[in-house]
Design an enzyme around this catalytic site. Structure first.
Site, PDB file in Angstrom:
ATOM      1  N   GLU A 180      -6.097   1.392  -6.274  1.00 55.00           N
ATOM      2  CA  GLU A 180      -5.663   1.345  -4.866  1.00 55.00           C
ATOM      3  C   GLU A 180      -6.842   1.495  -3.904  1.00 55.00           C
ATOM      4  O   GLU A 180      -7.151   2.593  -3.458  1.00 55.00           O
ATOM      5  CB  GLU A 180      -4.624   2.440  -4.568  1.00 55.00           C
ATOM      6  CG  GLU A 180      -4.126   2.372  -3.124  1.00 55.00           C
ATOM      7  CD  GLU A 180      -3.166   3.501  -2.734  1.00 55.00           C
ATOM      8  OE1 GLU A 180      -2.511   3.373  -1.685  1.00 55.00           O
ATOM      9  OE2 GLU A 180      -3.072   4.503  -3.458  1.00 55.00           O
ATOM     10  N   LYS A 217      -2.815  -1.895  -6.031  1.00 56.64           N
ATOM     11  CA  LYS A 217      -2.019  -1.472  -4.878  1.00 56.64           C
ATOM     12  C   LYS A 217      -2.856  -1.718  -3.630  1.00 56.64           C
ATOM     13  O   LYS A 217      -3.902  -1.094  -3.436  1.00 56.64           O
ATOM     14  CB  LYS A 217      -1.614   0.003  -4.985  1.00 56.64           C
ATOM     15  CG  LYS A 217      -0.778   0.483  -3.798  1.00 56.64           C
ATOM     16  CD  LYS A 217      -0.108   1.823  -4.052  1.00 56.64           C
ATOM     17  CE  LYS A 217       0.609   2.300  -2.797  1.00 56.64           C
ATOM     18  NZ  LYS A 217       1.454   3.488  -3.000  1.00 56.64           N
TER      19      LYS A 217
END
Length: 303
Positions: A180, A217
């Site tokens: 992420e 993500k």
């Protein structure tokens, strides 16, 4: 975790319609999450009491009738939540056995000081020990977050490099990492930052060991379908979107423009939930939130 169970989780994580609920606010963001939930700071006098309150909130979400694998593909837990129980069952086990939701664990220890327009993850000297515990607790995958605050090539290269180094450590334990590198939604050069980020990620995907996959993500991009090449890459199990401070309606609208991306929302999921609601009010509010995020995650633009 048995191989069979892992296979079922992997099939759901890779292919099932649905989204990932991010229930992993930790130290710094917990008071904010509780305040939005209608629990003021006067309600606790120390961290232990604060974390008890947030566990009650998360338990209420997880046990809600709407919170099942039908629409919630997975959920990301904070380390303390993994170590706690729901009705006497460890949280990750409860998620999978009772709700059929795939459990993930947030593993980063927060962000380092800003440098070159980014915030790297703090060092994680105890990561191997945490990953072993996660495997023992029935966790399927992990999540690690760093932040990009400018279209700075040097900084973004450092963020992605660090993310993949940690990702490979996670893969070595048989877990699936959610990588992420969040791009801050309010920056003026967001689109440029995302172009640099895409190029860096594509470079590092070559390092993913054969037969393994990572998840990504990413902030909902300024240019719709920017990340489609990542969605289509066989080394990427899923590309999930973070809401990054957009309201639920905005986040859902943007998500619908990105084919193959699904949601992994935190604040946009819990928006409108309150400690003062009766169970029926709470379940109705959470149910409609889940429905709207599920529909946005499933939406495909007409050709």
């Amino acid at each position: 975790m048995s191989g069979e169970m892992n296979k079922d989780m992997a099939a759901q994580a890779a292919h099932k319609d649905g989204f990932i609920a991010a229930l992993d606010q930790s130290g710094g963001s917990t008071p904010k999450a509780l305040k939005l939930y209608g629990v003021d700071e006067s309600a606790w006098s120390n961290d232990a009491e604060m974390f008890d309150l947030v566990h009650q909130m998360r338990t209420r979400i997880i046990k809600s009738p709407a919170f099942t694998g039908d629409k919630v593909m997975g959920a990301i837990l904070f380390e303390q939540t993994m170590d706690r129980d729901i009705d006497g069952t460890p949280t990750a086990q409860y998620l999978w056995e009772k709700r059929h939701v795939v459990p993930f664990l947030k593993i980063d220890q927060g962000l380092a000081e800003a440098q070159d327009g980014v915030k790297l993850m703090k060092p994680m000297p105890n990561l191997d020990a945490l990953l072993k515990r996660a495997v023992a607790k029935g966790i399927f995958g992990t999540k690690e977050r760093s932040v990009i605050d400018a279209a700075n090539s040097k900084g973004i290269a450092a963020v992605v490099k660090q993310q993949f180094v940690v990702g490979k450590q996670v893969l070595a334990h048989g877990l699936v990492p959610i990588i992420e590198p969040e791009v801050t939604i309010s920056i003026s050069d967001k689109a440029e930052a995302e172009d640099i980020l895409l190029a860096e990620i594509r470079k590092h995907l070559d390092e993913v060991p054969a037969g393994k996959q990572v998840m990504l993500k990413l902030t909902l991009p300024t240019k719709a379908n920017l990340y489609k090449p990542l969605v289509d890459d066989p080394r990427v199990m899923r590309v999930v979107a973070l809401s990054g401070g957009y309201s639920r309606d905005d986040a859902n609208a943007k998500l619908k423009q990105n084919d193959g991306m699904i949601a992994s929302f935190s604040r946009a999921l819990t928006e409108g939930l309150s400690a003062g609601q009766s169970d029926s009010e709470f379940n109705a509010a959470l149910g409609s939130a889940i429905d709207s995020i599920f529909e946005a995650s499933r939406a495909k633009k007409a050709a």
